[in-house]
Structures are given as C-alpha cells and as structure tokens.
Scaffold this active site. Sequence first.
Site, PDB file in Angstrom:
ATOM      1  N   HIS A 131     -50.142  -9.387 -23.566  1.00 59.36           N
ATOM      2  CA  HIS A 131     -50.028  -7.940 -23.146  1.00 59.36           C
ATOM      3  C   HIS A 131     -49.270  -7.043 -24.218  1.00 59.36           C
ATOM      4  O   HIS A 131     -48.365  -7.703 -24.852  1.00 59.36           O
ATOM      5  CB  HIS A 131     -49.103  -7.825 -21.787  1.00 59.36           C
TER       6      HIS A 131
ATOM      7  N   GLU B 157     -42.682 -13.449 -17.528  1.00 57.20           N
ATOM      8  CA  GLU B 157     -43.209 -14.539 -18.328  1.00 57.20           C
ATOM      9  C   GLU B 157     -42.205 -14.917 -19.347  1.00 57.20           C
ATOM     10  O   GLU B 157     -42.695 -15.828 -20.516  1.00 57.20           O
ATOM     11  CB  GLU B 157     -44.566 -14.572 -18.810  1.00 57.20           C
TER      12      GLU B 157
END
Length: 568
Positions: free
Chosen positions: A322, A50
């Site tokens: 995350h 990402e």
Amino acid sequence: MDDVPSEISVLTLNCWGLKYISELRRERLAEIGRQIAVADPEPHIVALQELWTQEDYRSVRRQTRHKLPYAKFYFSGPFGGGLAILSRWPIEESTMFRYPLNGRPTAFFRGDWFVGKGVAHARIRYGPAPKHVVDVFNTHTHAPYEHGPNDSYLAHRLAQAWEMSKLLRAASERGSLVLALGDFNMVPLSLEHRLITAHAPVRDTWRILHPDSSVGPADHPPERARRRPIPTAEFNIRENGAASDGPYNTWRWPKAQQKRLGVGKPDLPVSPDTIDSRGKRLDYVFAGCGDVAALGGGWVVSRVSVGMMMRHPELGCSLSDHFAVEATLVFHPLDPANAPQPHHYNHAADKSAAMGLTATTTTTTNTTATANTPSTPNPRQQPLHQEKQQHPDDGSTILDDKQDDALHNGTYLQSPRTSSVRGPHSFDSQLLAAVRSPVEPLPASAYDEVLAATRWYAARERAQKRWRGAHFFAAVAAAVGAWVAVWFSPHNWVSFLLMLLLGSLGLVAGTVDGLLALLFFKSELRALREFEWEIVNAKAALAAAGGGPPVPVSDDDGHDDEGDNRGW
C-alpha cells in the site's frame, strides 16, 4: 509541551509486515521508519497497520522516536492486531477494542480471526485546555476475500464499520477532535463507508478536497455507472487517492517484472500515462472538527495526498503493498454569527444527526482545473508532489480563473492543479458544512441493505452450526462403532489398528466441529443478533424523526435465548 499547534499532520500506512510471508520485511520496515522520520510535512500522528512483530515495531521506533517520542504497540488476539500509533504529543489513554464480528476460525488460512482485529485508540493531548485533545482510532478491518452478492464477509465489514462509528460518535460527543485512520478495506461511498459518515460526525478528508473522485476501480459497477474514462496512474494517485493496487507499486507487478528489481539493478520507472484500471482507495483519514463552540473554531482539511511512494534506495521495491495517505488539518476560527450554542455537541438534535436522522445536507459543487501532465518521478527518491499556488491569507490553494473544469472538457485523465479557496473546499465552507450538517444521513433503504446482508449471513452460519453439530454426533457414533468392532477382530491386527485409528481420528475431527458449533458459531450468531437489533433500532429512529409511524423494537422478538428458532 509545545505551544498549541495551528495544524496537525497525520499519516496512515499499511506496512505489509506479515512474518514469514511478506517479502523483504525487515529491510522495508526499517526504511519505512526512516522515511517517516524525514517526511515533509512532518507528521504529528502516525497510524500503522500490519506491523505484526515487536521486532519491526522497535525498528520503526528507532528511526522515529526523535520526531515522534510517544508511541503505543497494540496487543490483540493470539498473533496480535498489527496496529501501532506514533505521536508527537503525549498519549493520555489507550484502549484496544476487539470487533465482536471478525472472520471465522475455520478460515485459518486467512487469519483475520486469529489476529483479533479491532480498533486501537489513543487519546492524545496537544494543548493545555480541556478540549485540546485528539482521539485517534486506528483500524484494519476484515479483508474482502470475496466479491459479489454472496460475499460472506460483507456482514463482518458492515458490523465493524458500525462499531467504529459508535466509537467515533462517542468521542465527538465528548468534544474531542476525532481521527479515524487505517486500512478499512472498503471503497468510497460503499455501504460500509456510508455507515461511518452517517452515524458519526466525521468526514472523509479525501472527498472533501476531491468530491468527484472515483468510487472504486474502473471495473467496479458503481464506478462504471459514472461513465468516466479509465484513469491514468498519475490521475488515480493525485485525484482518486488510489493508494492500493496501482501500477506504481512494484508489489503489484508480475513476478517476472519484480525479479528485474534488486541491489545494483537499474530503476524501472512507470509512465504517468499508464492506464490504471485496478487502483482503488482502501486507506482513509476520517476527521471531525472538534468542539467548535468551546474552541471558537474547528479543524478543517487543508491538504490530503498519497504518500510514501518512494522505493527502497537499494532494493528498488516499493516500501509496502500500500501507499500511505497523508492529511493536514488546520484550525480555522468560526464567524461568531455562525457559531453553535455552547452545548452544541451534547444537544439532542446533534445526537439525532449523529444517528443519521438529519434530513438537511449541504450541497457543494465540484470545481477543478486542468494542469499539464506531470513528468515522471524518480521512483527511488521522491513521491509525487502536487504543485500548489499558495493563497496569501491562509495557505490554501487558489484556482486560475482561465482554467476549465477537467471533468467537463474532455481532459479527465489529467490532474487538476488546485481547488478554489473561495469555492466549496474553502475553510469557511468546510466548517459551516460540518456544523450545520455534521453527518451524511442514510435512507431507510440503506438500512434494509445492511439487514439483508446480515440475515443472509446469519442463515449461512446457522446452517454451518447445524452441519458441524451433526458431524460431532456422527463422529461419536462412528467412533463407538469402530471401537466395538475392534473386539470382533482380535487376531487381525490390520483391522484392529485401522478401526482404532479411524475411530479415534474421526472423533477428534468431530469434536473440533462440535466445539466450533457450540462456542464459535453460537457466539457469532449472538453478535449478529445484537448488530441486527441496533440496525433495526436506527431505522426505527429514522422513521420517527421523519414523521412516519414509529416502528416498535423490542428485545422480545420471538427468538429463543439460544438463537436457534425463527430465523436465529
């Protein structure tokens, strides 16, 4: 090039760098780069997911290029795959593999199809010998937007896990050290997880050192079946590797609580005893051993942990939604008495093992120990670090003989301090297990589960294809009817405009559906057909290896070339 390393440290992180969507993107990505540059232990290979924009990639590179001088940003799809690999050592080759199955363009609000998800591969040389090579595979698989038996994206994740396993197996057969890093969007021991470890000689590094770790969040049915108490936030980090959705991550807090963070605002620490029912492991480091015969030893796991838990020093927020997963591999010599033959990695038996055909597995016992509940970390400054007692010979941790197994004495929510260097996690045990049983075979029932999910999804997509094709023809008929009706209302401008407009817009919408039916759905059904054939073939090979009657598999399976008849 530096001397041949005796250990390799790796780090994988989903950066949550969605342009226009991810909050505080630029500030967070710049800090991620700074933290990678000062990480201890210093990572040699970093896989990022990402990381969507060149701007953010350059921001990370400015901070890390002095420690990780070699890097590759991967281009894929209309908006990019969001993948990057950073390395201390030169990248000899690079490839971007697109997944044949990867979402649907009709789900444009989810975006998986548009970013062209796949596997970023870098072949990295760490030494002068022919086998001093690491094949690094970085991926971000399809997100699990749906759950339960009607998860329409399960077939995509299964197919992606299968494609990853084939890449890993091929690299292992060349004798490379293989690393698979990334956000796999799967929980441990799920069907996708088992596909990878059954068809490629790689190990989930976390489960090597934590074999009794959770298999999902507390409410996940397989985890509930284990009948474990709901873990604390600290236990979920240290023992379960729950780098996603836990209470330590500020982006998982309620919006009202997130607003209490910011420049000049006080820290909001999280108690280690906070109950964590949602934390889970989606990010993985899978690793092989390398060519044990050629190198005289192999790569084993000495450390694995959740990292990058610090918060932004000014904004107070977590650096991503995350946390990172970090692992250190150590080269360990193999006793010559246990060494495989020089042709080990190309032997037919190993190829069968990599296909999930071996029936022998190495059973290990779980040995853990209790420790006092750790103190609350400084949320802005440091991640959680597990205390270790160093073994005098190889740096492994040792076990206090007076400590009992935490999983059997009622202290499950506390974190075991170390694992035994003489137990199932020892370097010798790891290497011998990897040589003798390089894969974790799947039973035939697992292949049946894959086929059931694939066929259910294929039936759904066939129905979608028919419906959208019918919509195209209906739209053409309606448009022709509207245009004909225009001639009967030449003096009624309102009717004239309405019929012209509705007929034209309807035709445009129908044409889009017609193109989807003709191009996307046909392509997807053909990819599903290929995937099904490979699974059926693997199941047939398993039956033949087990002594059962062989199951004939042929291209001529009764389906027509268009994939529309007899189930396709």
